[in-house]
Scaffold this motif. Structure first.
Motif: not given
Length: 461
Positions: A38-52, A264-266, A292-300
């Motif tokens: 799960s953590g790696l998917y998030v990290g790869v997502g940030f890398v992908g978002l940064g590249v795009v 990438v957002t997937k 209770v709601n879990i606060g997440m990044s709008p990158a979703l």
């Protein structure tokens, strides 16, 4: 403690977030392999978002600068982009401890029932640190004022995350129990409420109900975000008077950005959803099944088709507005990649209507230009201090320019806190406290009302 958090933050989102989410996963009882994945998917997502997004900033910066020179645009607030804002945020005394302080505030609000959001979007805590850092320099490097501004922003954002949670979850698929406690995104909600209401009062406007799917139906292949991206990229190249090779390259590049963003957002969804589901399970037990709601990044959700279409339409319009608006001194260049983040909380209220979404975005951005221009002298002061102390190139302001950025410097929440602090001092602080307390009380009443209704439903069964 300060050095530990400063070091973790310095790793950047792509490294910081996998570590944090892996730790969170282990703490809530996930198996190591699943937590790590799960953590790696998030990290790869940030890398992908940064590249795009780098495709936008790296390839469109020069053409847009050329447009500024060709047409003799005299705008002296330089667009530093979000890296400069994040650098200012995290390289001050305010930013160093922003995460533990805000987590403490979040916990107190949960137990006092003034929020139902658990904000685990830790990377975006830099938004709170940024307004705190600017207030810190405005008030003669007062740490108390800096933390005051950051905490006020944090509380207001959590309340708005709760207020908008039902709309958010109802509009986007498979995101039950998720809220978005990111202040830049939430700061467009007041604009949305007002402008959406006004548009509904205009006779015949409701007939312009076109969503992204309707756009594809109406215009065929021309309604596809990919094709629209190619067209916008080509138009920018033509206006910049580039040769045909570069014009076509810009078109394909913009099309690539529109096509890759949803993919990438997937990755974020794949990484965050297991954490979210497990957290909801744990929190539900700890809070006796209360919501209770879990606060997440709008990158979703920035890959939503309507977001892509509205962003494409806004890019050229935003540039034109920046040029023609009187008094404005800010020309957006590096910040254009942040336009995707304008819409996550607008769409649930416009129900994906492209026309409404575009109008709301345009008005909010036009007002935001004045926010950036007014804040520029103090943003410059903060960036200069950070650059002198750290040598961070992201915070280096080009000679002869002031510093600006759409990313949070154009935010309603950030600017109001900044303006009340700078121009009204203690009176402004008092007004901010009163408004924030009122929002907390309102939120608490809603939470208690919902809990009573849920309890009654259970008894009736």
């Amino acid at each position: 403690m300060e050095q530990v958090f400063s070091y973790i933050i310095s790793l950047g989102a792509s490294v910081m977030m996998p570590i944090i989410f892996t730790i969170i996963g282990l703490c809530i009882g996930m198996k190591f392999g699943k937590a790590l994945l799960s953590g790696l998917y998030v990290g790869v997502g940030f890398v992908g978002l940064g590249v795009v997004t780098a495709l936008l900033t790296n390839n469109f910066g020069d053409p847009l600068s050329a447009i500024s020179q060709i047409y003799h645009l005299q705008l002296n607030v330089f667009d530093m982009g979000w890296p400069a804002a994040a650098s200012v945020a995290y390289n001050t005394a305010v930013g160093a401890l922003i995460i533990p302080i805000c987590l403490g505030v979040n916990f107190l609000m949960l137990i006092t029932k003034t929020t139902r959001t658990v904000n685990i979007d830790l990377w975006n805590y830099w938004h709170f640190a940024f307004i705190g850092a600017v207030a810190y320099f405005v008030m003669d490097e007062s740490l108390a004022w800096g933390y005051f501004a950051a905490i006020i922003c944090y509380i207001v954002t959590l309340v708005f995350a709760d207020i908008t949670a039902d709309k958010f979850q109802g509009y986007y698929d498979n995101l039950d129990g998720i809220s978005i406690p990111q202040p830049f995104v939430q700061s467009f909600v007041p604009f949305t409420w007002v402008i959406n209401w006004v548009l509904d009062k205009i006779p015949g406007f409701s007939k312009l109900d076109i969503d992204a799917a309707g756009l594809k139906k109406k215009f065929g292949v021309l309604g596809e975000p990919l094709v629209l991206g190619v067209i916008v990229g080509i138009l920018i190249g033509i206006v910049a008077k580039l040769d045909i090779k570069k014009i076509l390259f810009l078109g394909i590049t913009m099309g690539a950005v529109m096509e890759l963003i949803p993919r990438v957002t997937k990755l974020f969804i794949d990484g965050l959803m297991p954490i979210s589901e497990k957290t909801k399970e744990i929190v539900g037990k700890k809070f006796n099944g209360k919501r209770v709601n879990i606060g997440m990044s709008p990158a979703l959700v920035i890959g939503h088709p309507t977001t892509l279409v509205a962003t494409l339409l806004l890019i050229p319009t935003y540039l034109i507005i920046a040029v023609v608006l009187p008094v404005n001194q800010f020309l957006p260049l590096a910040s254009l990649a942040g336009l995707f983040y304008l819409f996550p909380m607008i769409l649930p209220y416009t129900k994906g209507n492209v026309v409404k979404t575009y109008v709301i975005g345009l008005v909010a951005l036009a007002v935001g230009l004045y926010f950036v221009t007014d804040m520029a002298p103090d943003f410059t002061k903060a960036a200069a201090a950070v650059y002198a102390a750290t040598g961070d190139q992201a915070a280096k302001v080009p000679e002869g320019f002031s510093a600006g950025s759409m990313d949070f410097a154009s935010s309603l929440f950030g600017y109001v806190i900044y303006a009340f602090t700078k121009y009204l001092s203690w009176i402004g602080a008092g007004a901010l406290v009163v408004v924030t307390a009122a929002l907390m009380c309102y939120n608490r009443m809603q939470i208690i009302k919902d809990e009573k209704a849920a309890a009654q439903t259970i008894r009736n069964k």
